[in-house]
Design a protein around this motif. Structure first.
Motif, PDB file in Angstrom:
ATOM      1  N   UNK A  42       0.815  -1.208   0.000  1.00  0.00           N
ATOM      2  CA  UNK A  42       0.000   0.000   0.000  1.00  0.00           C
ATOM      3  C   UNK A  42       0.849   1.258   0.000  1.00  0.00           C
ATOM      4  N   UNK A  43       1.931   1.248   0.790  1.00  0.00           N
ATOM      5  CA  UNK A  43       2.751   2.449   0.873  1.00  0.00           C
ATOM      6  C   UNK A  43       3.326   2.850  -0.463  1.00  0.00           C
ATOM      7  N   UNK A  44       3.863   1.857  -1.208  1.00  0.00           N
ATOM      8  CA  UNK A  44       4.430   2.153  -2.526  1.00  0.00           C
ATOM      9  C   UNK A  44       3.353   2.652  -3.480  1.00  0.00           C
ATOM     10  N   UNK A  45       2.193   1.986  -3.450  1.00  0.00           N
ATOM     11  CA  UNK A  45       1.101   2.398  -4.334  1.00  0.00           C
ATOM     12  C   UNK A  45       0.636   3.808  -3.999  1.00  0.00           C
ATOM     13  N   UNK A  46       0.512   4.096  -2.713  1.00  0.00           N
ATOM     14  CA  UNK A  46       0.124   5.442  -2.278  1.00  0.00           C
ATOM     15  C   UNK A  46       1.105   6.495  -2.802  1.00  0.00           C
ATOM     16  N   UNK A  47       2.383   6.237  -2.538  1.00  0.00           N
ATOM     17  CA  UNK A  47       3.396   7.215  -2.920  1.00  0.00           C
ATOM     18  C   UNK A  47       3.427   7.418  -4.430  1.00  0.00           C
ATOM     19  N   UNK A  48       3.338   6.320  -5.188  1.00  0.00           N
ATOM     20  CA  UNK A  48       3.416   6.465  -6.635  1.00  0.00           C
ATOM     21  C   UNK A  48       2.199   7.179  -7.189  1.00  0.00           C
ATOM     22  N   UNK A  49       1.024   6.953  -6.608  1.00  0.00           N
ATOM     23  CA  UNK A  49      -0.172   7.658  -7.053  1.00  0.00           C
ATOM     24  C   UNK A  49      -0.060   9.148  -6.752  1.00  0.00           C
ATOM     25  N   UNK A  50       0.356   9.473  -5.532  1.00  0.00           N
ATOM     26  CA  UNK A  50       0.480  10.880  -5.158  1.00  0.00           C
ATOM     27  C   UNK A  50       1.514  11.588  -6.039  1.00  0.00           C
ATOM     28  N   UNK A  51       2.637  10.922  -6.288  1.00  0.00           N
ATOM     29  CA  UNK A  51       3.667  11.522  -7.139  1.00  0.00           C
ATOM     30  C   UNK A  51       3.163  11.695  -8.571  1.00  0.00           C
ATOM     31  N   UNK A  52       2.442  10.690  -9.074  1.00  0.00           N
ATOM     32  CA  UNK A  52       1.894  10.784 -10.431  1.00  0.00           C
ATOM     33  C   UNK A  52       0.931  11.951 -10.544  1.00  0.00           C
ATOM     34  N   UNK A  53       0.072  12.115  -9.551  1.00  0.00           N
ATOM     35  CA  UNK A  53      -0.900  13.209  -9.622  1.00  0.00           C
ATOM     36  C   UNK A  53      -0.214  14.568  -9.506  1.00  0.00           C
ATOM     37  N   UNK A  54       0.829  14.640  -8.690  1.00  0.00           N
ATOM     38  CA  UNK A  54       1.565  15.906  -8.606  1.00  0.00           C
ATOM     39  C   UNK A  54       2.207  16.240  -9.948  1.00  0.00           C
ATOM     40  N   UNK A  55       2.854  15.258 -10.571  1.00  0.00           N
ATOM     41  CA  UNK A  55       3.489  15.496 -11.870  1.00  0.00           C
ATOM     42  C   UNK A  55       2.440  15.834 -12.932  1.00  0.00           C
ATOM     43  N   UNK A  56       1.319  15.096 -12.921  1.00  0.00           N
ATOM     44  CA  UNK A  56       0.247  15.340 -13.875  1.00  0.00           C
ATOM     45  C   UNK A  56      -0.316  16.753 -13.734  1.00  0.00           C
ATOM     46  N   UNK A  57      -0.528  17.172 -12.487  1.00  0.00           N
ATOM     47  CA  UNK A  57      -1.098  18.498 -12.259  1.00  0.00           C
ATOM     48  C   UNK A  57      -0.134  19.606 -12.665  1.00  0.00           C
ATOM     49  N   UNK A  58       1.156  19.382 -12.436  1.00  0.00           N
ATOM     50  CA  UNK A  58       2.130  20.383 -12.865  1.00  0.00           C
ATOM     51  C   UNK A  58       2.142  20.520 -14.388  1.00  0.00           C
ATOM     52  N   UNK A  59       2.063  19.380 -15.085  1.00  0.00           N
ATOM     53  CA  UNK A  59       2.060  19.412 -16.546  1.00  0.00           C
ATOM     54  C   UNK A  59       0.809  20.093 -17.079  1.00  0.00           C
ATOM     55  N   UNK A  60      -0.347  19.788 -16.493  1.00  0.00           N
ATOM     56  CA  UNK A  60      -1.592  20.420 -16.927  1.00  0.00           C
ATOM     57  C   UNK A  60      -1.563  21.917 -16.648  1.00  0.00           C
ATOM     58  N   UNK A  61      -1.049  22.307 -15.485  1.00  0.00           N
ATOM     59  CA  UNK A  61      -0.985  23.724 -15.143  1.00  0.00           C
ATOM     60  C   UNK A  61      -0.055  24.486 -16.083  1.00  0.00           C
ATOM     61  N   UNK A  62       1.072  23.868 -16.440  1.00  0.00           N
ATOM     62  CA  UNK A  62       1.997  24.524 -17.365  1.00  0.00           C
ATOM     63  C   UNK A  62       1.355  24.697 -18.736  1.00  0.00           C
ATOM     64  N   UNK A  63       0.637  23.682 -19.204  1.00  0.00           N
ATOM     65  CA  UNK A  63      -0.044  23.790 -20.496  1.00  0.00           C
ATOM     66  C   UNK A  63      -1.141  24.840 -20.443  1.00  0.00           C
ATOM     67  N   UNK A  64      -1.825  24.922 -19.322  1.00  0.00           N
ATOM     68  CA  UNK A  64      -2.878  25.932 -19.166  1.00  0.00           C
ATOM     69  C   UNK A  64      -2.289  27.341 -19.206  1.00  0.00           C
ATOM     70  N   UNK A  65      -1.136  27.528 -18.594  1.00  0.00           N
ATOM     71  CA  UNK A  65      -0.501  28.848 -18.618  1.00  0.00           C
ATOM     72  C   UNK A  65      -0.159  29.258 -20.053  1.00  0.00           C
ATOM     73  N   UNK A  66       0.274  28.308 -20.869  1.00  0.00           N
ATOM     74  CA  UNK A  66       0.552  28.606 -22.271  1.00  0.00           C
ATOM     75  C   UNK A  66      -0.728  29.059 -22.971  1.00  0.00           C
ATOM     76  N   UNK A  67      -1.825  28.352 -22.724  1.00  0.00           N
ATOM     77  CA  UNK A  67      -3.100  28.735 -23.326  1.00  0.00           C
ATOM     78  C   UNK A  67      -3.559  30.100 -22.825  1.00  0.00           C
ATOM     79  N   UNK A  68      -3.341  30.355 -21.542  1.00  0.00           N
ATOM     80  CA  UNK A  68      -3.764  31.635 -20.969  1.00  0.00           C
ATOM     81  C   UNK A  68      -2.983  32.788 -21.590  1.00  0.00           C
ATOM     82  N   UNK A  69      -1.681  32.596 -21.775  1.00  0.00           N
ATOM     83  CA  UNK A  69      -0.871  33.624 -22.431  1.00  0.00           C
ATOM     84  C   UNK A  69      -1.339  33.848 -23.871  1.00  0.00           C
ATOM     85  N   UNK A  70      -1.669  32.749 -24.554  1.00  0.00           N
ATOM     86  CA  UNK A  70      -2.134  32.855 -25.933  1.00  0.00           C
ATOM     87  C   UNK A  70      -3.461  33.620 -25.995  1.00  0.00           C
TER      88      UNK A  70
END
Length: 233
Positions: free
Chosen positions: A38-66
């Protein structure tokens, strides 16, 4: 304009994503009865969501600037309001939230369309340059407050896919087998990631398609990876 703008595009993208803590708790409960640490699964899910959210936020900033450049190209060196994201919303709720926000900003008549993924502006009455300018600004403001992560499915697929494959191999398939179901063979990681988010992606519940009650029960007992990834705020 921003990705998902009804005046420019037909609607958003694919999915909406429970908070990281809630998703992690769900995963803990699941693996407790199935497989994988469970610990490994928890950590990997949390890390994946953090990375995913950072990528989505960066793409959104590009759209916002455009979108900001688009308004200034159209209206000249105007002063635009400072905005920030209030919350990320599901694609299916985006149009209703946008319509409500636009009405609060003085743009009356915009209505949700296409299952909530597009805003219909045909009912908006805006005559003259000033009204049109204020309507454009209102769209920018509201989209800035309420983006949808579903717009960025392509940008985050390579982040979500590897975790989803690992989760399916270590947790989902064993859980389904323990529950008496026989999912189809899991494809290789590269094939799984290439198909992630597509209509023809690997479906662990394909044998239950003709039995919605059993399928719903199986999904509740053994949530698919997208169920854990679709709720982060």
């Amino acid at each position: 304009m921003l990705r998902g703008a009804a005046s420019e595009r037909g609607g958003g993208g694919a999915r909406a994503r429970a908070a990281a803590a809630a998703a992690s708790l769900l995963l803990v409960a699941l693996v407790a009865g199935c497989a994988a640490p469970a610990g490994e699964a928890e950590d990997s899910l949390a890390e994946t969501m953090r990375d995913r959210d950072r990528a989505a936020a960066a793409a959104f900033e590009v759209d916002l600037d455009r979108a900001t450049r688009y308004l200034r190209d159209r209206w000249g060196p105007v002063t635009l309001p400072q905005t920030s994201v209030e919350r990320w919303v599901a694609a299916s709720e985006w149009a209703q939230i946008m319509s409500d926000c636009l009405e609060d900003e003085g743009v009356v008549g915009a209505r949700p369309a296409d299952d909530g993924e597009r805003v219909d502006f045909s009912g908006v009455s805006a005559e003259g340059p000033r009204e049109l300018f204020l309507a454009d600004v209102a769209v920018l403001v509201c989209q800035s407050r309420y983006p949808s992560r579903g717009w960025y499915a392509d940008e985050v697929a390579d982040i979500e896919g590897p975790w989803a494959w690992q989760y399916s191999r270590e947790v989902l398939v064993p859980c389904l087998l323990a529950s008496g179901h026989r999912p189809p063979s899991l494809p290789s990681e590269s094939e799984f990631v290439d198909q992630w988010g597509a209509v023809d992606a690997w479906n662990p519940f394909v044998a239950l398609v003709g039995d919605p009650v059993r399928e719903q029960r199986a999904r509740a007992q053994c949530p698919p990876p997208e169920a854990l990834l679709e709720g982060a705020p």
